[in-house]
Design a protein around this motif. Structure first.
Motif, PDB file in Angstrom:
ATOM      1  N   PHE A   1       0.868  -1.186   0.000  1.00  0.00           N
ATOM      2  CA  PHE A   1       0.000   0.000   0.000  1.00  0.00           C
ATOM      3  C   PHE A   1       0.904   1.235   0.000  1.00  0.00           C
ATOM      4  CE2 PHE A   1      -2.608   3.252   2.299  1.00  0.00           C
ATOM      5  CZ  PHE A   1      -3.671   3.312   1.416  1.00  0.00           C
TER       6      PHE A   1
ATOM      7  N   ASP B   1       4.480  -6.376   7.864  1.00  0.00           N
ATOM      8  CA  ASP B   1       3.920  -7.627   8.356  1.00  0.00           C
ATOM      9  C   ASP B   1       5.078  -8.544   8.739  1.00  0.00           C
ATOM     10  OD1 ASP B   1       2.875 -10.196   8.636  1.00  0.00           O
ATOM     11  OD2 ASP B   1       1.321  -9.877   7.131  1.00  0.00           O
TER      12      ASP B   1
ATOM     13  N   TYR C   1      -1.903  -5.251   4.383  1.00  0.00           N
ATOM     14  CA  TYR C   1      -0.765  -5.207   3.459  1.00  0.00           C
ATOM     15  C   TYR C   1       0.504  -5.703   4.141  1.00  0.00           C
ATOM     16  CZ  TYR C   1      -4.283  -2.092   1.624  1.00  0.00           C
ATOM     17  OH  TYR C   1      -5.480  -1.589   1.210  1.00  0.00           O
ATOM     18  N   GLN C   2       1.334  -6.370   3.372  1.00  0.00           N
ATOM     19  CA  GLN C   2       2.616  -6.809   3.939  1.00  0.00           C
ATOM     20  C   GLN C   2       3.565  -5.632   4.098  1.00  0.00           C
ATOM     21  OE1 GLN C   2       3.828 -10.112   1.431  1.00  0.00           O
ATOM     22  NE2 GLN C   2       1.805 -11.012   1.651  1.00  0.00           N
ATOM     23  N   LEU C   3       3.428  -4.671   3.196  1.00  0.00           N
ATOM     24  CA  LEU C   3       4.255  -3.454   3.225  1.00  0.00           C
ATOM     25  C   LEU C   3       3.355  -2.246   3.017  1.00  0.00           C
ATOM     26  CD1 LEU C   3       7.211  -4.032   0.703  1.00  0.00           C
ATOM     27  CD2 LEU C   3       7.446  -3.707   3.167  1.00  0.00           C
ATOM     28  N   ALA C   4       3.406  -1.278   3.894  1.00  0.00           N
ATOM     29  CA  ALA C   4       2.705  -0.012   3.637  1.00  0.00           C
ATOM     30  C   ALA C   4       3.743   1.094   3.778  1.00  0.00           C
ATOM     31  CB  ALA C   4       1.550   0.182   4.609  1.00  0.00           C
TER      32      ALA C   4
ATOM     33  N   ALA D   1       4.831   0.372   7.473  1.00  0.00           N
ATOM     34  CA  ALA D   1       4.044  -0.626   8.205  1.00  0.00           C
ATOM     35  C   ALA D   1       4.402  -1.987   7.621  1.00  0.00           C
ATOM     36  CB  ALA D   1       2.551  -0.348   8.076  1.00  0.00           C
TER      37      ALA D   1
END
Lengths: 194, 194
Positions: A120, B177, A172-175, B175
């Motif tokens: 994201f 995960d 999301y895994q990455l934001a 962010a």
């Protein structure tokens, strides 16, 4: 073995599309953004403009009412038709080879169908306002008004079709904040997780 | 020149604390987590257990009612006292030198006071359940119940004091995960943006 796919959800004006293209170039894999609209229009027989606008955005007013009113006696609507075409084009692309897919709820559509890196991209209102004026030029409405409207409609669309909350970090895994990190750093971080 | 600070907000069981410690070690800067509780207890005169529990978590039931009931005739409460001590300890630490601060709304407290890299660490319920059993052992309650309860109370606390939505991607520059990316990759990504 399932293909590895990068899905990029992004706020309007955050540079998510550019980040998608540059990440794909770096990894030598295709990036689907405009090409997706082409393919969905072809599959569904719907006009390109309709696909572009309604495949990610709720209409400006009375969205839920509108969505229901648009259905025919079988409960089917043009918008559902578009969603089905969008879904099957995205599934086919993911089946074919590793790629980057920008927007169009690909993260949700591919959830159980592919090995996805879900990203994201967001940025502050100020940074996005600067960017849209730079990329798309001035309009009659202020950039802030344009952004607020787009955000609202993209969020509404996403929630109706996916039942997930748009922009929630957990999805999301990455934001990444492209306004602070910059385009190049975002590309580097994403490409390194591929 | 303001110091650069890394603030790590995290879901319970996501390994955010470990990520904070390892990032700090990699960058040779201090990491404040348990040490923060010590300092806040000292400053406020409140018991360490109270600081640990109430400086991040809303109480289990009737939180808003409780918060009001706890106030004395001047509208002041123990919890506000704790918040003020927490705020001033965090501001002092950030003033002193670059560091990592885990939890305790440091992202919000330092918003306009320091040059922050704001990070949120999360993971799926399944991954976090595995982790808390591994790190803290079995309890009478299921790990899922423990997580749901902690999430709810941390979110309520954050929203009451910061007026921001906990876990919303837009609040953080990064962010991640940790359940998918793993601890080491998270540490690498964060350290590289410092």
């Amino acid at each position: 073995m399932k293909n590895r796919i990068i899905t990029i959800s992004r706020e309007f004006g955050s540079g998510g599309r550019t980040i998608g293209k540059e990440t794909a170039a770096k990894l030598s894999i295709p990036c689907y953004d405009e090409e997706l609209i082409e393919k969905i229009a072809e599959k569904s027989g719907l006009a390109r403009e309709y696909v572009r606008e309604r495949g990610e955005y709720a209409p400006t007013t009375g969205w839920i009412g509108n969505a229901l009113a648009e259905r025919d006696y079988s409960g089917h609507s043009l918008r559902d038709e578009l969603w089905n075409a969008q879904r099957s084009v995205i599934l086919e692309l993911a089946e074919k080879e590793p790629c980057v897919i920008v927007g169009r709820c690909a993260d949700y559509i591919l959830k159980d169908a592919a090995d996805c890196l879900t990203v994201f991209i967001h940025a502050s209102m100020k940074k996005r306002a600067e960017r849209i004026v730079q990329v798309y030029g001035e309009r009659e409405e202020t950039p802030e008004k344009r952004l607020t409207d787009k955000d609202k409609r993209r969020r509404a669309y996403y929630q109706l079709y996916t039942d997930m909350i748009w922009g929630e970090a957990k999805n999301y895994q990455l934001a990444l904040d492209s306004g602070i990190l910059g385009i190049d750093r975002c590309v580097k971080i994403i490409a390194e997780q591929f």
